[in-house]
Scaffold this active site. Structure first.
Site, PDB file in Angstrom:
ATOM      1  N   SER A 140       0.856  -1.187   0.000  1.00  0.00           N
ATOM      2  CA  SER A 140       0.000   0.000   0.000  1.00  0.00           C
ATOM      3  C   SER A 140       0.887   1.231   0.000  1.00  0.00           C
ATOM      4  O   SER A 140       2.039   1.180   0.435  1.00  0.00           O
ATOM      5  CB  SER A 140      -0.885   0.012   1.250  1.00  0.00           C
ATOM      6  OG  SER A 140      -1.559   1.250   1.399  1.00  0.00           O
ATOM      7  N   TYR A 153      -1.929  -0.503  11.126  1.00  0.00           N
ATOM      8  CA  TYR A 153      -2.131  -0.833   9.721  1.00  0.00           C
ATOM      9  C   TYR A 153      -0.944  -0.377   8.877  1.00  0.00           C
ATOM     10  O   TYR A 153      -0.397  -1.146   8.073  1.00  0.00           O
ATOM     11  CB  TYR A 153      -3.418  -0.201   9.197  1.00  0.00           C
ATOM     12  CG  TYR A 153      -3.581  -0.364   7.703  1.00  0.00           C
ATOM     13  CD1 TYR A 153      -3.913  -1.611   7.170  1.00  0.00           C
ATOM     14  CD2 TYR A 153      -3.373   0.705   6.832  1.00  0.00           C
ATOM     15  CE1 TYR A 153      -4.037  -1.777   5.796  1.00  0.00           C
ATOM     16  CE2 TYR A 153      -3.508   0.540   5.456  1.00  0.00           C
ATOM     17  CZ  TYR A 153      -3.826  -0.700   4.950  1.00  0.00           C
ATOM     18  OH  TYR A 153      -3.942  -0.874   3.592  1.00  0.00           O
TER      19      TYR A 153
END
Length: 265
Positions: A140, A153
């Site tokens: 990501s 995260y």
């Protein structure tokens, strides 16, 4: 499944990027095994139906070691070994770390980090024996910056990114390639599940998961190290991330991860 077709294994494939990754593999001549925790994986298999290639769904909880082992057994039960594996299963949670539930944060680590390492250990053993295979890790843009408001995260995606780069170097002189896919905000169920629909980040325009997946699989099959997908905004985030100090990126992320009404009058 047709013995003459290559086989791809895709995790987190009941919707979003994972679903579209499976579609990309099918369209490129692969049979696919798709996995997810929710019962939607069966509906996904029906939606992915292909006239020439088979789609096999496996409903399994990859947050557990037993779940990873169960998936590996199911994927290889016919004696066929995956030619390509897309490690796409992942989850996030918004909010300040001091206020969050510990079990929610540990679940992120179990799925995003531990299961990725576990499944990679299993499939790489097979690929090493054959000296061929392709691995795609859904990282990501979050991997490139500290993430106040999504601390665990972002840290988990930094792990995935570092892990993918290290494996690529270890396997440089083999027939196995490793590619990292770094999406930006994408139109999936991620922000709802993470409780972030009301944040500035959650309200931004989102990339098309089909285009993210297309760029990811294309990069995998071309042997590229990584791809920032899919929009120009996401690719610009890559450039910004290379030059901005971590402290600046962290402050920006804190603002984007806060509720959109915070600080307004």
């Amino acid at each position: 499944m047709t013995e003459t077709s290559p086989l791809a294994l895709v995790t987190g494939a009941s919707s979003g990027i994972g679903f579209e990754l499976a579609r990309q593999f099918l369209d490129r001549g692969y049979d696919v095994v798709i996995a997810a925790e929710d019962a939607g994986i069966k509906a996904a298999a029906a939606a992915l139906h292909h006239p020439q290639h088979e789609v096999r769904p496996v409903q399994v909880d990859l947050r557990t070691a037993d779940g990873v082992e169960q998936l590996y057994r199911a994927a290889t039960e016919n004696g066929r070994l995956p030619d390509a594996v897309a490690f796409n299963a992942g989850v996030g949670r918004g909010g300040a770390f001091v206020d969050s539930d510990l079990d929610d944060e540990l679940a992120i680590i179990e799925l995003n980090v531990r299961s990725t390492v576990h499944l990679a250990k299993l499939v790489l053993g097979d690929m090493a024996e054959r000296n061929e295979g392709k691995l795609l890790f859904t990282s990501s843009v979050a991997a490139t910056t500290p993430g106040p408001g999504q601390a665990v995260y972002h840290a988990s995606k930094s792990f995935v990114q570092s892990f993918a780069k290290a494996l690529r170097e270890e396997l440089r002189d083999t027939g196995i390639t490793v590619t990292a896919l770094l999406p930006g905000p994408t139109a999936t169920d991620f922000f709802r599940r993470a409780g972030m629909l009301s944040t500035r980040l959650g309200r931004l325009p989102k990339d098309d998961p089909a285009e993210v997946a297309r760029q990811g699989v294309e990069s995998l099959l071309n042997g590229r190290q990584q791809v920032f997908a899919a929009s120009l905004v996401t690719k610009a985030a890559d450039l910004a991330g290379r030059v901005l100090p971590d402290a600046v990126k962290a402050r920006a992320n804190r603002i984007m991860s806060a509720p959109a009404h915070a600080g307004s009058h």
